[in-house]
Scaffold this motif. Structure first.
Motif, short mmCIF file in Angstrom:
data_model
loop_
_atom_site.label_atom_id
_atom_site.label_comp_id
_atom_site.label_asym_id
_atom_site.label_seq_id
_atom_site.Cartn_x
_atom_site.Cartn_y
_atom_site.Cartn_z
N SER A 199 0.83 -1.20 0.00
CA SER A 199 0.00 0.00 0.00
C SER A 199 0.86 1.25 0.00
O SER A 199 2.02 1.23 0.43
N HIS A 207 -4.86 7.42 -0.49
CA HIS A 207 -5.08 6.15 -1.18
C HIS A 207 -5.13 4.98 -0.21
O HIS A 207 -5.93 4.04 -0.38
N VAL A 211 -8.12 2.23 0.01
CA VAL A 211 -7.94 0.80 -0.19
C VAL A 211 -8.54 0.02 0.99
O VAL A 211 -9.23 -1.00 0.80
N SER A 245 -1.36 -5.20 -5.13
CA SER A 245 -1.75 -3.84 -4.78
C SER A 245 -2.93 -3.41 -5.63
O SER A 245 -3.23 -4.02 -6.66
N LEU A 246 -3.58 -2.36 -5.17
CA LEU A 246 -4.73 -1.79 -5.88
C LEU A 246 -4.30 -0.42 -6.39
O LEU A 246 -3.85 0.43 -5.61
#
Length: 308
Positions: A199, A207, A211, A245-246
């Motif tokens: 992250s 962010h 998430v 990860s996003l």
């Protein structure tokens, strides 16, 4: 006649809570700002500020003045835009700012297109988060801010700003090449519930909190194993098998890294909106019109361009 700069100073004191912070935003000394506000109070024959601990607060008369000042300053921006439209050969500077992926994915390509069309144009770009960008805009330190809505941002009806939607983008899961999820055309967020996650550092931007919220909505708490402050580092960590990860569609990483971007499917696919924001009354300024058009043209195909 009232000096509009003094109205602007009063509004910044209201925004920041101290004369010192307002002075820093305008690159003036606190004594100079205090002098101008005393003169403004003398001209209007009403007190405008009163002490409140180490800060100051606006008097009821000052709040009344601020309500009218927003309209006056917006009208002044419109006047400047009209005057600018009569100038030949607008040269700038054009000042734009935005969060990291907005600079890389939108502002830089837009500025490059503008310079190719007009090599004599002066462009200044600053990378900063949304809260700082709005502060720069209010202090007349930038002309266009590319922002994302955040819980701490001023509400849409704030009389200082004029916001318009620019794009909506989905967030994708990125996994190492060869990962089982990399072979699928799409996955649900819960498919990654058992993975180690990478992250953005919580203090770097919003962010990380987003998430966590997206994963909670999908029914799990991600096991955050690593934090980073740049997308290139996140790409490297994912590429080397340290987790998933996003990432938003605007974010990109080194092309030589074995990372696969997998679209999310199902209900509640995480998405975010990106907006353009200018000072109220300035949207018709010729340079700003050109720049906003370039920003719309710069929206990549993987994102959804939104009509103003």
């Amino acid at each position: 006649m009232i000096d509009l700069r003094r109205l602007h100073m009063l509004r910044l004191v209201h925004q920041f809570g101290t004369v010192t912070s307002a002075a820093e935003a305008m690159h003036l000394t606190p004594s100079a700002v205090s002098h101008h506000l005393r003169e403004l109070a003398r001209e209007l024959k009403v007190p405008l500020l009163e002490p409140q601990g180490r800060k100051v607060k606006l008097t009821p008369a000052a709040h009344l003045l601020i309500g009218h000042a927003d309209g006056l300053l917006a009208k002044w921006e419109e006047t400047l835009a009209d005057l600018e439209s009569h100038r030949a050969g607008v040269a700038g500077p054009l000042r734009m700012c935005g969060f990291t992926t907005a600079v890389g994915g939108l502002i830089a390509p837009a500025a490059g297109a503008l310079l190719r069309d007009d090599p004599g144009l002066s462009v200044e770009i600053r990378e900063c988060d949304t809260d700082e960008a709005l502060g720069l805009l209010a202090a007349d330190e930038t002309d266009i801010a590319v922002i994302e809505p955040t819980p701490d941002a001023p509400p849409p009806g704030d009389p200082r700003f004029d916001r318009e939607p620019l794009l909506e983008e989905a967030l994708d899961l990125i996994v190492p090449g060869g990962h089982p999820l990399a072979l699928r055309p799409g996955v649900s967020l819960e498919d990654a519930a058992g993975e180690a996650w990478i992250s953005v550092h919580p203090e770097a931007c919003a962010h990380h909190q987003q998430v966590m919220a997206y994963c909670a909505a999908a029914g799990f708490t991600p096991r955050i194993s690593h934090h980073a402050t740049t997308w290139s580092v996140i790409w490297a960590l994912v590429a080397n098998g340290l987790g998933v990860s996003l990432v938003p569609r605007l974010a990109g990483g080194p092309s030589d890294q074995p990372v696969v971007r997998v679209p999310l499917t199902g209900d509640g696919v995480p998405k975010r909106r990106v907006l353009t924001c200018v000072r109220r009354g300035s949207r018709e300024h010729p340079l700003i019109v050109r720049a906003l058009g370039a920003l719309h043209d710069a929206v990549p195909d993987r994102c959804t361009r939104m009509a103003a």
